[in-house]
Design a protein around this motif. Structure first.
Motif, PDB file in Angstrom:
ATOM      1  N   ARG A 162       0.829  -1.201   0.000  1.00 35.05           N
ATOM      2  CA  ARG A 162       0.000   0.000   0.000  1.00 35.05           C
ATOM      3  C   ARG A 162       0.870   1.260   0.000  1.00 35.05           C
ATOM      4  O   ARG A 162       0.593   2.222  -0.720  1.00 35.05           O
ATOM      5  CB  ARG A 162      -0.933  -0.026   1.209  1.00 35.05           C
ATOM      6  N   GLN A 164       3.909   1.486  -1.139  1.00 37.05           N
ATOM      7  CA  GLN A 164       4.550   1.590  -2.451  1.00 37.05           C
ATOM      8  C   GLN A 164       3.581   2.171  -3.484  1.00 37.05           C
ATOM      9  O   GLN A 164       3.965   3.024  -4.293  1.00 37.05           O
ATOM     10  CB  GLN A 164       5.030   0.206  -2.899  1.00 37.05           C
ATOM     11  N   CYS A 165       2.322   1.719  -3.448  1.00 41.79           N
ATOM     12  CA  CYS A 165       1.318   2.234  -4.390  1.00 41.79           C
ATOM     13  C   CYS A 165       1.094   3.728  -4.179  1.00 41.79           C
ATOM     14  O   CYS A 165       1.046   4.506  -5.138  1.00 41.79           O
ATOM     15  CB  CYS A 165       0.003   1.476  -4.223  1.00 41.79           C
ATOM     16  N   GLU A 166       0.936   4.107  -2.932  1.00 39.87           N
ATOM     17  CA  GLU A 166       0.725   5.522  -2.631  1.00 39.87           C
ATOM     18  C   GLU A 166       1.947   6.356  -3.004  1.00 39.87           C
ATOM     19  O   GLU A 166       1.827   7.483  -3.485  1.00 39.87           O
ATOM     20  CB  GLU A 166       0.390   5.675  -1.149  1.00 39.87           C
ATOM     21  N   TRP A 168       4.022   5.577  -5.451  1.00 40.81           N
ATOM     22  CA  TRP A 168       4.039   5.683  -6.912  1.00 40.81           C
ATOM     23  C   TRP A 168       3.095   6.788  -7.381  1.00 40.81           C
ATOM     24  O   TRP A 168       3.442   7.602  -8.242  1.00 40.81           O
ATOM     25  CB  TRP A 168       3.627   4.349  -7.540  1.00 40.81           C
ATOM     26  N   ILE A 177       6.943  -3.274  -7.733  1.00 39.29           N
ATOM     27  CA  ILE A 177       5.884  -3.591  -6.774  1.00 39.29           C
ATOM     28  C   ILE A 177       5.462  -5.035  -7.022  1.00 39.29           C
ATOM     29  O   ILE A 177       4.882  -5.359  -8.066  1.00 39.29           O
ATOM     30  CB  ILE A 177       4.679  -2.640  -6.937  1.00 39.29           C
ATOM     31  N   TYR A 262      -6.097   0.211  -6.820  1.00 36.95           N
ATOM     32  CA  TYR A 262      -5.097   1.200  -7.241  1.00 36.95           C
ATOM     33  C   TYR A 262      -4.897   1.074  -8.749  1.00 36.95           C
ATOM     34  O   TYR A 262      -4.905  -0.022  -9.303  1.00 36.95           O
ATOM     35  CB  TYR A 262      -3.756   0.954  -6.549  1.00 36.95           C
ATOM     36  N   LEU A 264      -1.956   2.396 -11.145  1.00 36.12           N
ATOM     37  CA  LEU A 264      -0.651   3.060 -11.171  1.00 36.12           C
ATOM     38  C   LEU A 264      -0.311   3.447 -12.607  1.00 36.12           C
ATOM     39  O   LEU A 264       0.070   2.596 -13.421  1.00 36.12           O
ATOM     40  CB  LEU A 264       0.423   2.130 -10.591  1.00 36.12           C
ATOM     41  N   TYR A 267       3.293   2.853 -15.134  1.00 36.23           N
ATOM     42  CA  TYR A 267       4.115   1.868 -14.411  1.00 36.23           C
ATOM     43  C   TYR A 267       4.904   1.008 -15.406  1.00 36.23           C
ATOM     44  O   TYR A 267       6.058   0.669 -15.167  1.00 36.23           O
ATOM     45  CB  TYR A 267       3.212   0.988 -13.538  1.00 36.23           C
TER      46      TYR A 267
END
Length: 539
Positions: A162, A164-166, A168, A177, A262, A264, A267
């Motif tokens: 989570r 890492q997603c935020e 990104w 990820i 999410y 991204l 990516y």
């Protein structure tokens, strides 16, 4: 596996395949062989129960792996009573919630099978647990600890993903990820994601065939014949069907962590631009994209666009195949266009049927002319028609959402604990309407993006190129023209006996064309020659 004399089986599981490279597997196999020898039993070396990379916490070793096969064999009576299952520890059998893990252990023991744990030499069977009931308590404590360890690890991993997603999305993280499956047309290197050229070529070919109107299964067959592979195991129709929905095509990674979604952006390296992606989704959202049915697929029928001008009901095709000539072809008169209302005596008295051939021929010739096609496809209102539909669709979603919110509030305020059934039914009905309305918004957004990104029409050459093949009933060519019709027109209205069926002798067929960009044309077709003889704007 046949029931009979009990045997010794060894089960190994590694949540990470890299664990199999260690010595624990060899240690357990040696322990199982020694244990079997001491007991005078046979170690079944032909059946290797091994689950590598399958989680016992998420029960994938049961739903997808060897342990699930073993449990089903027990249910079917194919594992003899008196057999032995050797595992490194009870946590290898399960890391699920303790009550579920205990039930799986009980299933094995109740079938007369002994479970032996190599880590501590304990044996679990009905006789030993009856003599030492505390062993059952001990097994439960082991399972509780195993579940808690996995649960804690799972929460930490999810929290890390989570973050890492935020990161990104905020632009502060640009690393790998590890969540979900990444496309097989990409590989990770020290420099980041790289495209795999041969796989990218396969992806582009799949999209090309889909855009030409081929169904997923037929596209996969063509690709297989041409030597393309979408993955390490080749190519299938299911892969093609899933491919067209993947946001990874436009460089985005879609994932969910504990129900939170999410997206991204950027990516992955892109294969499609935003405009190309929007056009692809617009195509995917069209109804009737399946391949045409029968030996001669319809070009204007079976796609939900063609209607009777007199009564407004759908027109359908009928190929009278039992009237084929010696060479297998059909005469023009044996390929018919029917008004469904007329054929079912639904009230249409003016239509009936006519040959579909002159209409197909005239439509292809008309669209093969660059000026005609440009006029049809010009975006005169810059997509204003679609924009207006989008405003209405969004308003509908907002209205349904408000209604659903009021019902939800009413249910929450009800202190009786027994919500009225009518309220619950209405809430479910609104939820269904909301999903449909939101889907319509998405499709209109894709449609608007596709129209806005439309370059100057240069498709006339494609129509002309395919026209001769269509006349010979070439299946693939007909499928491609079928897709061109869906790409070009929103609605086709056919007046089989002309706009005024009582005032003519029926020499001409009038066809009203409504393009996807909102342009309307009326063409007049000579039913004998199949030539369009005039056209005019339709207001």
């Amino acid at each position: 596996m046949k029931a009979g004399i009990g045997k010794v089986f060894s089960y190994l599981r590694f949540s990470d395949p890299r664990q199999a490279a260690g010595s624990s597997a060899d240690r357990q196999l040696a322990y199982a062989a020694t244990w079997a020898a001491k007991q005078g039993m046979e170690l079944d070396a032909t059946l290797t129960l091994k689950d590598e990379g399958l989680s016992a916490y998420h029960q994938r070793h049961v739903t997808q792996g060897a342990l699930g096969v073993f449990l089903r064999a027990i249910e079917d009576g194919r594992i003899a009573s008196g057999s032995v299952l050797v595992v490194e520890g009870l946590d290898r059998l399960s890391r699920a919630e303790p009550i579920q893990a205990q039930a799986q252990l009980a299933q094995i023991i109740n079938a007369g099978i002994t479970v032996v744990t190599a880590s501590d030499g304990r044996e679990y069977n009905r006789a030993s647990l009856k003599a030492q009931p505390m062993d059952l308590v001990y097994s439960l404590l082991v399972m509780i600890r195993a579940h808690e360890e996995s649960d804690t690890k799972s929460k930490r991993v999810k929290a890390a993903i989570r973050r890492q997603c935020e990161g990104w999305m905020a632009g502060s993280f640009r690393g790998l990820i590890r969540n979900g499956k990444d496309p097989q047309w990409l590989r990770w290197s020290e420099q980041g994601w790289e495209l795999v050229p041969e796989r990218v070529s396969a992806v582009r070919r799949a999209l090309e065939l889909y855009q030409q109107g081929l169904g997923a299964g037929r596209a996969a067959k063509v690709m297989h014949e041409e030597g393309y592979e979408l993955s390490s195991w080749g190519v299938s129709g299911q892969q093609v069907y899933r491919l067209i929905k993947l946001p990874a095509l436009r460089g985005a990674k879609r994932l969910a962590v504990d129900g939170e979604a999410y997206m991204l952006e950027e990516y992955y390296p892109r294969i499609l631009s935003d405009a190309e992606w929007a056009e692809l989704q617009h195509l995917a959202g069209q109804r009737h994209r399946r391949r045409g049915a029968g030996e001669i697929p319809g070009i204007i029928t079976g796609i939900g666009l063609t209607y009777c001008g007199y009564c407004g009901t759908a027109l359908v095709a009928q190929n009278i195949m039992h009237r084929r000539r010696e060479d297998g072809s059909l005469s023009d008169g044996h390929r018919r266009l029917h008004c469904t209302s007329y054929s079912k005596r639904g009230g249409c008295s003016a239509s009936g049927s006519c040959s579909v051939v002159p209409i197909e021929r005239a439509l292809i010739n008309f669209c093969s002319d660059q000026l005609n096609l440009q006029r049809l496809l010009q975006v005169g209102d810059d997509g204003q028609g679609i924009r207006q539909q989008l405003v209405v669709a969004r308003a509908a979603v907002e209205k349904i959402t408000k209604q659903l919110g009021k019902i939800t509030e009413a249910l929450l305020d009800d202190d009786s604990g027994a919500a009225p059934i009518a309220f619950i039914r209405k809430a479910r009905e609104l939820e269904t309407q909301q999903v449909i309305a939101e889907q319509k918004v998405v499709q209109l957004e894709y449609g608007l993006a596709a129209v806005s990104g439309t370059s100057q029409p240069a498709q006339a050459e494609r129509w002309e190129e395919l026209s001769e093949l269509v006349c010979t009933d070439d299946y693939t060519a007909r499928e491609k023209v079928r897709q061109l019709v869906m790409d070009t027109f929103e609605r086709i209205v056919i007046y089989m006996r002309g706009l005024d069926p009582d005032g003519r002798k029926g020499q001409f067929i009038d066809v009203q064309l409504l393009s996807r960009t909102g342009q309307q044309r009326l063409i007049q077709i000579d039913r004998r020659s199949g030539e369009w003889v005039s056209s005019e704007d339709w207001d």
